[in-house]
Design an enzyme around this catalytic site. Structure first.
Site, short mmCIF file in Angstrom:
data_model
loop_
_atom_site.label_atom_id
_atom_site.label_comp_id
_atom_site.label_asym_id
_atom_site.label_seq_id
_atom_site.Cartn_x
_atom_site.Cartn_y
_atom_site.Cartn_z
N ASP A 261 -10.44 3.40 5.72
CA ASP A 261 -9.15 4.02 6.08
C ASP A 261 -8.73 5.05 5.04
OD1 ASP A 261 -9.03 2.33 8.24
OD2 ASP A 261 -7.85 0.82 7.21
N THR B 146 0.82 -1.22 0.00
CA THR B 146 0.00 0.00 0.00
C THR B 146 0.85 1.26 0.00
OG1 THR B 146 -1.74 -1.16 1.22
CG2 THR B 146 -1.81 1.24 1.25
N GLN C 109 -5.80 -1.69 -2.23
CA GLN C 109 -5.55 -0.34 -1.70
C GLN C 109 -4.87 0.52 -2.76
OE1 GLN C 109 -4.67 -3.20 -0.30
NE2 GLN C 109 -5.21 -3.27 1.87
#
Length: 279
Positions: A250, A171, A206
């Protein structure tokens, strides 16, 4: 062989001659009265007259006029007041670099402009980026200190790429725009990761729009767009004012000590609850 060689040199000569004609035809035929005329300028003045006479006698004046008109029109379009940024005076900028996709700036790529920023400089460099979508992955290395990036509005100037955790082995490296230098500032620009929204339960989807790991960074009127893990507020002290942040799961994360000053309509997310921690 001899014919081909002759044809080559004749073609080269006419191309060279036409280039000179275009150059001289686009310059004013008379010197400015307020300047002192040197012998070199007198020679250039006479040469200009000769080329203008050649053009008129050859009947190519209409063709040359069309070409020079196109060149002048392009130049006029490049002379825009938008390059006169107020940030130059506000931050005592010593170097200004222009990024434009239509040939009106110093660079057509944002990364090329970033690479041209002086290394480890105590002076401030401003990169002004024209409207448009710049599809490139941009990295501001740690030695590109005291850099300001200014767009023409967060809806108008966008830097985007489409890496994911799967395509970059993690990520942290999936960002479209990465800031590793200190004292980085951005105004009126968007950072976007265009990777598609992941399916439920997808692994490695992500896709970070911005990763900021340098100290003392600030973002004013900027946009951050992504499907998952949009803004990696990784490390350092950062300030976000009136920015639009969009994402899910997130979509703001990291270990930085940051202050966010946003309006109620500046956050767009697809979760039931959102927690913003002041560390």
């Amino acid at each position: 062989m001899g014919f081909k060689r002759t044809l080559f040199w004749l073609s080269s000569f006419f191309i060279f001659l036409f280039s000179i004609i275009i150059f001289h035809y686009t310059t004013p035929p008379f010197p400015t009265p307020s300047t002192t005329i040197t012998p070199k300028e007198i020679f250039n003045f006479e040469l200009d007259n000769i080329f203008h006479k050649i053009i008129r006698l050859s009947g190519a004046q209409d063709i040359v006029s069309i070409v020079t008109s196109i060149l002048r029109t392009h130049k006029d379009k490049c002379d825009k007041a938008k390059w006169a940024s107020t940030l130059i005076q506000n931050y005592n900028v010593t170097l200004v670099l222009i990024v434009d996709q239509h040939g009106c700036g110093n660079f057509s790529s944002v990364q090329e402009a970033v690479d041209a920023v002086p290394e480890s400089s105590s002076n401030t460099t401003l990169i002004i980026i024209d409207s448009g979508t710049y599809r490139e992955k941009v990295v501001v290395q740690a030695n590109k200190t005291n850099l300001i990036v200014e767009g023409q509005g967060y809806r108008d100037t966008i830097i985007e790429w489409n890496d994911t955790a799967n395509s970059t082995a993690g990520t942290a490296n999936s960002y479209s725009f990465g800031v590793f230098s200190s004292k980085f500032i951005a105004y009126n620009i968007s950072f976007k990761n265009a990777a598609p929204p992941p399916s439920p339960g997808a692994v490695g989807a992500q896709a970070v729009a911005l990763r900021v790991s340098g100290d003392q960074a600030a973002f004013y009127g900027c946009g951050f767009y992504g499907a998952q893990d949009t803004l990696n507020d990784d490390n350092g002290r950062h300030y976000f004012k009136e920015c639009f942040i969009q994402g899910s799961i997130d979509f703001i994360f990291g270990n930085a000590k940051s202050l966010y000053e946003v309006q109620n309509n500046c956050l767009s997310f697809k979760v039931d609850l959102f927690y913003l921690y002041a560390l």
